[in-house]
Design a protein around this motif. Structure first.
Motif, PDB file in Angstrom:
ATOM      1  N   UNK A 152      -7.173   5.696  10.371  1.00  0.00           N
ATOM      2  CA  UNK A 152      -6.288   5.086   9.385  1.00  0.00           C
ATOM      3  C   UNK A 152      -6.739   5.359   7.946  1.00  0.00           C
ATOM      4  N   UNK A 153      -7.993   5.784   7.796  1.00  0.00           N
ATOM      5  CA  UNK A 153      -8.467   6.194   6.467  1.00  0.00           C
ATOM      6  C   UNK A 153      -8.286   7.708   6.379  1.00  0.00           C
ATOM      7  N   UNK A 154      -7.067   8.107   6.113  1.00  0.00           N
ATOM      8  CA  UNK A 154      -6.700   9.523   6.195  1.00  0.00           C
ATOM      9  C   UNK A 154      -5.558   9.801   5.240  1.00  0.00           C
ATOM     10  N   UNK A 155      -5.293  11.095   4.960  1.00  0.00           N
ATOM     11  CA  UNK A 155      -4.162  11.429   4.079  1.00  0.00           C
ATOM     12  C   UNK A 155      -2.814  11.005   4.640  1.00  0.00           C
ATOM     13  N   UNK A 156      -2.769  10.702   5.957  1.00  0.00           N
ATOM     14  CA  UNK A 156      -1.495  10.366   6.590  1.00  0.00           C
ATOM     15  C   UNK A 156      -1.238   8.870   6.614  1.00  0.00           C
ATOM     16  N   UNK A 157      -2.284   8.076   6.384  1.00  0.00           N
ATOM     17  CA  UNK A 157      -2.127   6.624   6.355  1.00  0.00           C
ATOM     18  C   UNK A 157      -2.526   6.007   5.023  1.00  0.00           C
ATOM     19  N   UNK A 158      -3.551   6.576   4.391  1.00  0.00           N
ATOM     20  CA  UNK A 158      -4.104   5.975   3.183  1.00  0.00           C
ATOM     21  C   UNK A 158      -3.092   5.716   2.085  1.00  0.00           C
ATOM     22  N   UNK A 159      -2.310   6.718   1.659  1.00  0.00           N
ATOM     23  CA  UNK A 159      -1.358   6.477   0.567  1.00  0.00           C
ATOM     24  C   UNK A 159      -0.335   5.398   0.891  1.00  0.00           C
ATOM     25  N   UNK A 160       0.207   5.404   2.117  1.00  0.00           N
ATOM     26  CA  UNK A 160       1.204   4.393   2.480  1.00  0.00           C
ATOM     27  C   UNK A 160       0.588   2.999   2.500  1.00  0.00           C
ATOM     28  N   UNK A 162      -2.094   1.976   0.651  1.00  0.00           N
ATOM     29  CA  UNK A 162      -2.465   1.565  -0.705  1.00  0.00           C
ATOM     30  C   UNK A 162      -1.232   1.318  -1.569  1.00  0.00           C
ATOM     31  N   UNK A 163      -0.260   2.210  -1.497  1.00  0.00           N
ATOM     32  CA  UNK A 163       0.882   2.146  -2.418  1.00  0.00           C
ATOM     33  C   UNK A 163       2.047   1.324  -1.899  1.00  0.00           C
ATOM     34  N   UNK A 164       2.200   1.271  -0.553  1.00  0.00           N
ATOM     35  CA  UNK A 164       3.382   0.612  -0.002  1.00  0.00           C
ATOM     36  C   UNK A 164       3.048  -0.563   0.920  1.00  0.00           C
ATOM     37  N   UNK A 165       1.777  -0.708   1.288  1.00  0.00           N
ATOM     38  CA  UNK A 165       1.411  -1.765   2.217  1.00  0.00           C
ATOM     39  C   UNK A 165       1.970  -1.540   3.609  1.00  0.00           C
ATOM     40  N   UNK A 166       2.074  -0.280   4.022  1.00  0.00           N
ATOM     41  CA  UNK A 166       2.618   0.065   5.337  1.00  0.00           C
ATOM     42  C   UNK A 166       1.520   0.694   6.184  1.00  0.00           C
ATOM     43  N   UNK A 167       1.300   0.126   7.361  1.00  0.00           N
ATOM     44  CA  UNK A 167       0.337   0.668   8.316  1.00  0.00           C
ATOM     45  C   UNK A 167       1.144   1.184   9.509  1.00  0.00           C
ATOM     46  N   UNK A 168       1.296   2.495   9.589  1.00  0.00           N
ATOM     47  CA  UNK A 168       2.099   3.102  10.658  1.00  0.00           C
ATOM     48  C   UNK A 168       1.168   3.743  11.679  1.00  0.00           C
ATOM     49  N   UNK A 305       3.744  10.221  -2.327  1.00  0.00           N
ATOM     50  CA  UNK A 305       4.845  11.177  -2.296  1.00  0.00           C
ATOM     51  C   UNK A 305       4.399  12.545  -1.785  1.00  0.00           C
ATOM     52  N   UNK A 306       3.085  12.818  -1.884  1.00  0.00           N
ATOM     53  CA  UNK A 306       2.590  14.121  -1.460  1.00  0.00           C
ATOM     54  C   UNK A 306       2.254  14.153   0.018  1.00  0.00           C
ATOM     55  N   UNK A 307       1.933  13.007   0.598  1.00  0.00           N
ATOM     56  CA  UNK A 307       1.543  12.944   1.992  1.00  0.00           C
ATOM     57  C   UNK A 307       2.500  12.028   2.750  1.00  0.00           C
ATOM     58  N   UNK A 308       2.929  12.424   3.917  1.00  0.00           N
ATOM     59  CA  UNK A 308       3.832  11.602   4.696  1.00  0.00           C
ATOM     60  C   UNK A 308       3.131  10.993   5.900  1.00  0.00           C
ATOM     61  N   UNK A 309       3.248   9.685   6.112  1.00  0.00           N
ATOM     62  CA  UNK A 309       2.594   9.096   7.293  1.00  0.00           C
ATOM     63  C   UNK A 309       3.165   9.616   8.581  1.00  0.00           C
ATOM     64  N   UNK A 310       4.335  10.238   8.553  1.00  0.00           N
ATOM     65  CA  UNK A 310       4.904  10.780   9.788  1.00  0.00           C
ATOM     66  C   UNK A 310       4.168  12.027  10.257  1.00  0.00           C
ATOM     67  N   UNK A 311       3.283  12.568   9.396  1.00  0.00           N
ATOM     68  CA  UNK A 311       2.541  13.774   9.805  1.00  0.00           C
ATOM     69  C   UNK A 311       1.105  13.446  10.170  1.00  0.00           C
ATOM     70  N   UNK A 312       0.835  12.176  10.481  1.00  0.00           N
ATOM     71  CA  UNK A 312      -0.544  11.779  10.706  1.00  0.00           C
ATOM     72  C   UNK A 312      -1.138  12.440  11.931  1.00  0.00           C
ATOM     73  N   UNK A 313      -2.438  12.560  11.922  1.00  0.00           N
ATOM     74  CA  UNK A 313      -3.175  13.055  13.070  1.00  0.00           C
ATOM     75  C   UNK A 313      -4.368  12.224  13.298  1.00  0.00           C
TER      76      UNK A 313
END
Length: 313
Positions: A152-160, A162-168, A305-313
């Motif tokens: 969850x500490x990753x480019x696919x989760x971190x921005x969402x 921190x910025x949106x309060x969304x944990x996907x 905006x640069x990283x999408x949580x839908x592309x997480x790994x």
């Protein structure tokens, strides 16, 4: 078995996230670490205190060279889910460990494993590797982790977060899960290497408490100081994103765990084990909110905006 005597440890998988956490902890505690890698010297991760042996798990001679002179071993298999290939890896490791006379081998199974057979390669290849190692007669301890907070500490989760309060994440929100950090995995593996009387045991390691999606989000909210909402990421979406990073075969193998959990067939598979492992291994994983507080989340701020949580790994 005393951990005060320096061990000489073959760490299979030390160039990956899980294995490197183990290798770093062993080196911090002044044990000698050797690992096998196919990477050229300029492309190897920094592992202070570790030495590298060039080779491949599929070649018995390479694995024997890794194990020469070692007293202990830790094995984290690569993200490979072809049954015969995994059995070959396990046979080569078993023979090399027996030849070297290792006094204990700890297998990190990468995942929990259901009690009965399934059609999920991520489970069945690990079950098979355990069987090969156990049947070989090598002194074996198996640890089976749930899922990692570090995912969850990753480019696919971190921005969402921190910025949106969304944990996907691709687990059903009702699934109780004993989330674990890589560091706490390493502590459990270290205990499995050094505590007396554990040969033959299997431990479902994990966090002290099982958390649902809402409870995980609340723990992250406490750690981040903001409201966090858990959102179930469909496993198929997770798999597509992972395929862009790891390729379709590996992605299908990893995502198989989440497709299985989505069926509800084994809802307690990733849950805590009522403190059994923590008591025997004398380790206790940090609470999730404490782990969250320790991470430098600010590195993800403004990157949503640069990283999408839908592309997480």
């Amino acid at each position: 078995m005393s951990s005060e005597i320096p061990m000489r440890v073959a760490v299979v998988g030390a160039t990956g996230f899980q294995g490197s956490a183990v290798a770093r902890l062993l080196a911090e505690r002044h044990h000698r670490v050797r690992t096998l890698t196919r990477r050229p010297s300029g492309d190897r991760p920094p592992l202070p205190g570790a030495s590298f042996v060039a080779g491949d798990l599929a070649r018995a001679a390479d694995v024997r060279r890794l194990f020469e002179g070692t007293t202990h071993a830790v094995v984290t298999l690569p993200l490979v889910y072809e049954p015969e290939r995994v059995r070959l890896y396990a046979r080569n490791i078993a023979l090399a460990a027996l030849d070297a006379g290792v006094v204990r081998l700890v297998l990190n199974a990468n995942t929990r494993v259901p009690q009965g057979p399934t059609t999920v390669p991520a489970f069945e290849t690990r079950r098979s590797a355990e069987e090969v190692l156990r049947d070989s007669g090598v002194p074996l301890v198996v640890v089976r982790p749930p899922v990692y907070l570090d995912n969850l500490f990753s480019p696919w989760n971190g921005p969402a977060l921190v910025d949106e309060g969304v944990l996907a994440y691709p687990l059903p929100p009702s699934t109780p899960t004993a989330w674990l950090s890589h560091r706490d995995l390493a502590e459990a593996v270290y205990a499995a290497l050094t505590v007396d009387g554990l040969d033959g045991r299997t431990f479902d390691i994990g966090g002290t408490h099982s958390l649902t999606g809402a409870e995980l989000a609340a723990a992250f909210g406490r750690g981040l100081g903001r409201t966090v909402q858990y959102v179930q990421l469909p496993p198929a979406v997770f798999q597509r994103g992972l395929a862009r990073l790891l390729g379709p075969e590996t992605a299908a193998g990893v995502a198989g765990i989440y497709h299985y959990m989505a069926t509800g067939a084994d809802p307690l598979l990733l849950a805590a084990d009522d403190g059994v492992s923590a008591e025997v291994l004398a380790v206790r994983a940090a609470p999730v909110d404490e782990w969250v507080t320790r991470q430098p989340w600010q590195v993800w701020a403004g990157d949503a905006e640069e990283q999408s949580p839908s592309s997480q790994g």
